[in-house]
Design an enzyme around this catalytic site. Structure first.
Site, mmCIF file in Angstrom:
data_model
loop_
_atom_site.group_PDB
_atom_site.id
_atom_site.type_symbol
_atom_site.label_atom_id
_atom_site.label_comp_id
_atom_site.label_asym_id
_atom_site.label_seq_id
_atom_site.Cartn_x
_atom_site.Cartn_y
_atom_site.Cartn_z
ATOM 1 N N TYR A 16 41.914 33.641 24.450
ATOM 2 C CA TYR A 16 42.439 32.719 25.308
ATOM 3 C C TYR A 16 42.672 31.685 24.327
ATOM 4 O O TYR A 16 41.861 31.152 23.314
ATOM 5 C CB TYR A 16 41.245 32.386 26.277
ATOM 6 C CG TYR A 16 41.090 33.134 27.531
ATOM 7 C CD1 TYR A 16 42.177 34.228 27.744
ATOM 8 C CD2 TYR A 16 40.229 32.981 28.577
ATOM 9 C CE1 TYR A 16 41.829 34.954 28.751
ATOM 10 C CE2 TYR A 16 40.075 33.632 29.796
ATOM 11 C CZ TYR A 16 40.993 34.878 29.927
ATOM 12 O OH TYR A 16 40.767 35.478 30.835
ATOM 13 N N GLU A 19 35.597 36.895 42.518
ATOM 14 C CA GLU A 19 35.411 37.563 41.274
ATOM 15 C C GLU A 19 34.437 38.761 41.696
ATOM 16 O O GLU A 19 33.717 38.851 42.667
ATOM 17 C CB GLU A 19 34.635 36.823 40.192
ATOM 18 C CG GLU A 19 34.255 37.697 38.886
ATOM 19 C CD GLU A 19 34.042 36.900 37.931
ATOM 20 O OE1 GLU A 19 33.211 37.154 37.265
ATOM 21 O OE2 GLU A 19 34.278 35.650 37.619
#
Length: 342
Positions: A211, A336
């Site tokens: 990331y 999630e």
């Protein structure tokens, strides 16, 4: 590994099941040895040894919500112990340990120390294949004493631990990093001795450890899934990390829980599919219908009915599913999902 439901025989070495209030947990684990229990309930406390195995109590449910106990069992006799703040059990092939970090202004140094202590214990006992990590972070998107998000603070310490152990732990396993309802961080880990762990990425998503720095000074240290090829040649098992509505590294459909849920499930489908396993040099593959021991984390309580309906439609009646109303690791993520494919 076989994840089972009431009335079904268990024949594999390692097994995971959910026990709810009113279930006869002892009958469902008859003839098995308990490697560890994790209660996702109304209050929390540091892990302890109970009936010869770790018991971790996580604050994940309001007083009127359902309590779930995740029970890991094995067909082998279990030895248990304590090492500092870590409580653990092992059966010669599998290892489970749990630990808690109390609330602090800044977590990173303690997180690094706790991770390295867990790695040291695993290696000393001979369990060198790390399969799965769970990290439950209180006020996960809140700010620490330096103004950094608690999850980003946590990720710094975890990344430093993996960096220091990179010569012995070659890859990062599947993981969940999710909010909890009390301050501090609760962690538990699963590892094995002789099986082979293969860590998988998702073709729809940037690997978390790559990331960009807008998500924090250290990227999250985990793979999208870990495939265990058991040493006895039995069917592989796929541990699916906590998965959300992220394409590349971007959150998609902010504010729309139904579309985020759809993307999350599509991400899991792409992750476990035969095409993705072939990308990693592996045979076989799974479907959404193979997902079990599913945990679904929903940020906003008013979204729970929609998420329940969406998951029921996508996963069917077979999977054992638990729902929790807790914060997710980004403020714009609403749901999630994690689970196990077998």
């Amino acid at each position: 590994m076989t994840v089972t439901h009431p009335g079904l025989a268990r024949t594999a070495a390692l097994d995971c099941l959910f026990v709810r209030p009113g279930d006869d947990g002892r009958a469902r684990t008859a003839g098995r040895h308990v490697l560890g229990r994790v209660t996702y309930g109304h209050g929390g406390r540091p892990p302890q040894l109970h009936d010869g195995a770790p018991l971790a109590r996580m604050a994940m449910a309001a007083a009127d919500d359902e309590r779930i106990t995740e029970v890991w069992t094995t067909d082998r006799p279990v030895r248990h112990g304590r090492d500092g703040g870590l409580v653990y059990a092992e059966d010669g092939e599998h290892f489970l340990c749990a630990v808690r970090i109390e609330e602090q202004d800044v977590y990173r140094d303690t997180v690094r120390a706790v991770y390295e202590a867990a790695f040291t214990l695993m290696w000393r006992l001979g369990y060198t294949e790390l399969l799965r990590m769970w990290n439950l972070v209180g006020a996960i998107t809140g700010r620490n004493g330096e103004g950094m998000e608690n999850y980003q603070d946590f990720c710094v310490g975890r990344a430093q631990a993996f960096e220091s152990w990179s010569g012995r732990i070659p890859g990062m396993p599947a993981a969940t990093g999710i909010g909890s309802l009390r301050p501090g961080i609760d962690l538990y880990f699963l590892a094995c001795r002789d099986g082979r762990a293969r860590h998988l990425e998702n073709p729809r998503q940037t690997p978390a450890h790559r990331y960009p720095d807008r998500y924090g000074p250290k990227s999250p240290s985990f793979a999208r899934a870990t495939l265990l090829e058991p040493a006895d040649g039995s069917r592989p098992v796929l541990y699916v990390s906590g998965t959300a509505s992220i394409i590349g590294d971007d959150t998609v459909h902010p504010g729309d829980v139904e579309r985020q849920c759809a993307v999350t499930l599509a991400n899991i489908q792409a992750l476990v599919a035969p095409d993705n396993l072939r990308r990693h040099g592996l045979a076989g593959g799974f479907r959404l219908a193979d997902l079990d021991c599913v945990k679904v984390y929903v940020r906003d309580a008013e979204d729970l009915p929609a998420v329940r309906a969406h998951c029921a439609n996508a996963l069917g009646a077979g999977p054992d599913i638990a729902f929790f109303n807790v914060d997710v690791c980004r403020p714009d993520l609403l749901v999630e999902i994690e689970g196990i494919c077998r």
